[in-house]
Scaffold this motif. Structure first.
Motif, mmCIF file in Angstrom:
data_model
loop_
_atom_site.group_PDB
_atom_site.id
_atom_site.type_symbol
_atom_site.label_atom_id
_atom_site.label_comp_id
_atom_site.label_asym_id
_atom_site.label_seq_id
_atom_site.Cartn_x
_atom_site.Cartn_y
_atom_site.Cartn_z
ATOM 1 N N LEU A 1 -55.646 -9.427 9.570
ATOM 2 C CA LEU A 1 -55.504 -10.834 9.224
ATOM 3 C C LEU A 1 -56.387 -11.213 8.040
ATOM 4 O O LEU A 1 -57.468 -10.655 7.837
ATOM 5 C CB LEU A 1 -55.781 -11.731 10.428
ATOM 6 N N THR A 2 -55.866 -12.146 7.273
ATOM 7 C CA THR A 2 -56.595 -12.745 6.157
ATOM 8 C C THR A 2 -56.542 -14.250 6.325
ATOM 9 O O THR A 2 -55.445 -14.833 6.467
ATOM 10 C CB THR A 2 -55.963 -12.352 4.808
ATOM 11 N N ASP B 1 -64.124 -8.145 4.248
ATOM 12 C CA ASP B 1 -64.891 -8.970 3.314
ATOM 13 C C ASP B 1 -64.761 -10.419 3.748
ATOM 14 O O ASP B 1 -64.050 -10.754 4.696
ATOM 15 C CB ASP B 1 -64.435 -8.765 1.859
ATOM 16 N N GLY B 2 -65.476 -11.299 3.054
ATOM 17 C CA GLY B 2 -65.519 -12.700 3.452
ATOM 18 C C GLY B 2 -66.649 -12.944 4.431
ATOM 19 O O GLY B 2 -67.458 -12.047 4.732
ATOM 20 N N GLY B 3 -66.737 -14.164 4.948
ATOM 21 C CA GLY B 3 -67.820 -14.535 5.846
ATOM 22 C C GLY B 3 -67.330 -14.785 7.259
ATOM 23 O O GLY B 3 -66.229 -15.304 7.478
ATOM 24 N N HIS B 4 -68.168 -14.396 8.232
ATOM 25 C CA HIS B 4 -67.818 -14.597 9.641
ATOM 26 C C HIS B 4 -69.113 -14.674 10.428
ATOM 27 O O HIS B 4 -69.939 -13.763 10.384
ATOM 28 C CB HIS B 4 -66.973 -13.430 10.134
ATOM 29 N N GLN C 1 -71.843 -11.564 10.721
ATOM 30 C CA GLN C 1 -71.249 -10.227 10.790
ATOM 31 C C GLN C 1 -71.269 -9.582 9.407
ATOM 32 O O GLN C 1 -71.018 -10.245 8.396
ATOM 33 C CB GLN C 1 -69.811 -10.303 11.308
ATOM 34 N N ARG C 2 -71.546 -8.287 9.404
ATOM 35 C CA ARG C 2 -71.556 -7.541 8.152
ATOM 36 C C ARG C 2 -70.289 -6.700 8.037
ATOM 37 O O ARG C 2 -69.796 -6.165 9.041
ATOM 38 C CB ARG C 2 -72.782 -6.626 8.074
ATOM 39 N N PRO C 3 -69.743 -6.565 6.830
ATOM 40 C CA PRO C 3 -68.529 -5.755 6.648
ATOM 41 C C PRO C 3 -68.714 -4.328 7.146
ATOM 42 O O PRO C 3 -69.770 -3.719 6.965
ATOM 43 C CB PRO C 3 -68.302 -5.789 5.126
ATOM 44 N N TRP D 1 -65.835 -19.380 9.674
ATOM 45 C CA TRP D 1 -65.139 -18.443 8.786
ATOM 46 C C TRP D 1 -65.255 -18.933 7.343
ATOM 47 O O TRP D 1 -65.088 -20.116 7.061
ATOM 48 C CB TRP D 1 -63.654 -18.372 9.149
ATOM 49 N N GLN D 2 -65.537 -18.016 6.451
ATOM 50 C CA GLN D 2 -65.493 -18.287 5.017
ATOM 51 C C GLN D 2 -64.593 -17.234 4.369
ATOM 52 O O GLN D 2 -65.062 -16.212 3.871
ATOM 53 C CB GLN D 2 -66.897 -18.256 4.387
ATOM 54 N N GLY D 3 -63.290 -17.479 4.470
ATOM 55 C CA GLY D 3 -62.317 -16.591 3.848
ATOM 56 C C GLY D 3 -62.367 -15.158 4.322
ATOM 57 O O GLY D 3 -62.330 -14.236 3.497
ATOM 58 N N PRO D 4 -62.431 -14.906 5.636
ATOM 59 C CA PRO D 4 -62.570 -13.518 6.080
ATOM 60 C C PRO D 4 -61.258 -12.728 5.977
ATOM 61 O O PRO D 4 -60.161 -13.277 6.107
ATOM 62 C CB PRO D 4 -62.971 -13.660 7.554
ATOM 63 N N ARG D 5 -61.404 -11.447 5.757
ATOM 64 C CA ARG D 5 -60.309 -10.477 5.881
ATOM 65 C C ARG D 5 -60.806 -9.417 6.854
ATOM 66 O O ARG D 5 -61.829 -8.788 6.614
ATOM 67 C CB ARG D 5 -59.974 -9.871 4.526
ATOM 68 N N LEU D 6 -60.113 -9.249 7.961
ATOM 69 C CA LEU D 6 -60.631 -8.373 9.005
ATOM 70 C C LEU D 6 -59.507 -7.740 9.797
ATOM 71 O O LEU D 6 -58.354 -8.157 9.736
ATOM 72 C CB LEU D 6 -61.585 -9.132 9.932
ATOM 73 N N THR D 7 -59.878 -6.712 10.564
ATOM 74 C CA THR D 7 -58.989 -6.096 11.537
ATOM 75 C C THR D 7 -59.526 -6.438 12.921
ATOM 76 O O THR D 7 -60.730 -6.311 13.170
ATOM 77 C CB THR D 7 -58.930 -4.567 11.368
#
Length: 323
Positions: free
Chosen positions: A61-62, A84-87, A98-100, A116-122
């Motif tokens: 998700l992005t 990447d992004g903030g969470h 959280q760190r990438p 959330w600050q624009g996170p991209r995560l699995t």
């Protein structure tokens, strides 16, 4: 001989610029939450791909935008890996950022506040019931109230083990032939549940001493008969021990005495033999493949299956299929 029925592969995709649609999708697939209105008018986009892997679920998700939301996961646990992004997560004791590349946990039964600050995560989700069931099958334990006490793995080693399990599910989610095997996906779901329980600190289970007695020959016969009849089902060591009427440790010791292997090892032998029978009866002209037959019986790694098959039958599985 036939294996378990092939389930429908469930894959869902969404790409929307509508915040309400995005948060409705998130509620439907992850848990109840309330999102605060954005502090400023800004471009927004939410993209997600969701694939079921047995009882577990893998999501990419992005979230292109900022958000603050309150969450409650009542019946599932979510493990995320930020690209990447903030969470950040607030458990009521202050935020943890959280760190990438490092896994984090959003546990069941807790009230959380996410930023959330624009996170991209699995994200990987597992039902609470599966976590409790897997934990109860650990030798010397029973079902109990499962509560996680921290969102990060206990040790670097635990994090590495968890990441390996996550990579495996990530791989399965892109392999339709393996996703079509109920045994492969059920085993993968339990692997992830086990890795989560081992990685994150928790007050998981009520511990009791396992029986120290010796399982009788009759109990071993009950266990082997249960395995033979149910080899096409997703079986755990706890299932087999309950069918035999003995404790897990007693059954493991008895199998070593009588069969020179564990109950799980015996189950793999039976499934290898069922795959051998299917290969002998299959017609390559109908599209039957070694990988497909192996996956039907729970073997997700073609190379390991071929090695075990060669050791057991003296020839590669492809020779049996095409003879």
């Amino acid at each position: 001989m036939t294996g378990p029925p092939v389930p429908e592969i469930r894959r869902i995709e969404i790409d929307t610029a509508d915040r309400e649609v995005a948060h409705g999708f998130i509620r439907d697939h992850y848990g109840e939450h309330t999102a605060a209105p954005p502090r400023r008018d800004e471009p927004f986009r939410y993209r997600s791909v969701v694939v079921d892997v047995g009882a577990a679920r893998v999501s990419w998700l992005t979230y292109a935008g900022d958000a603050t939301s309150a969450w409650t996961f009542e019946d599932l646990a979510l493990v995320g890996v930020l690209a990447d992004g903030g969470h950040a997560i607030d458990f009521g004791r202050g935020h943890t950022v959280q760190r990438p590349g490092l896994p984090f946990l959003l546990p069941p039964l807790d009230e959380l506040r996410l930023q959330w600050q624009g996170p991209r995560l699995t994200a990987y989700t597992v039902p609470l019931g599966l976590l409790e069931h897997v934990g109860a099958d650990v030798p010397g334990s029973e079902r109990g109230l499962l509560r996680f006490t921290a969102p990060h793995p206990t040790t670097p080693s635990a994090a590495r083990h968890l990441l390996a399990a996550l990579r495996y599910l990530h791989h399965l989610a892109g392999e339709p032939e393996l996703l079509g095997s109920p045994l492969v996906t059920a085993q993968a779901s339990r692997l992830l549940a086990t890795a989560i329980l081992q990685a994150f600190p928790n007050r998981a289970l009520v511990r009791e001493a396992d029986d120290d007695g010796l399982a009788t020959t009759a109990a071993v016969r009950r266990a082997t008969a249960y395995i033979e009849v149910n080899a096409d089902r997703d079986l755990t060591i706890g299932d087999i021990a309950r069918a035999a009427g003995v404790g897990v440790r007693s059954l493991q010791r008895a199998f070593q005495r009588h069969h020179g292997t564990s109950p799980s090892g015996y189950l793999r032998r039976v499934r290898l033999d069922r795959a051998h029978q299917d290969l002998r009866l299959a017609d390559p002209g109908t599209g039957a493949t070694v990988a497909g037959i192996a996956a039907r019986w729970g073997f997700s790694n073609p190379g390991r299956f071929a090695g075990a098959y060669l050791h057991a039958y003296g020839q590669p599985p492809s020779h049996t299929l095409h003879r």
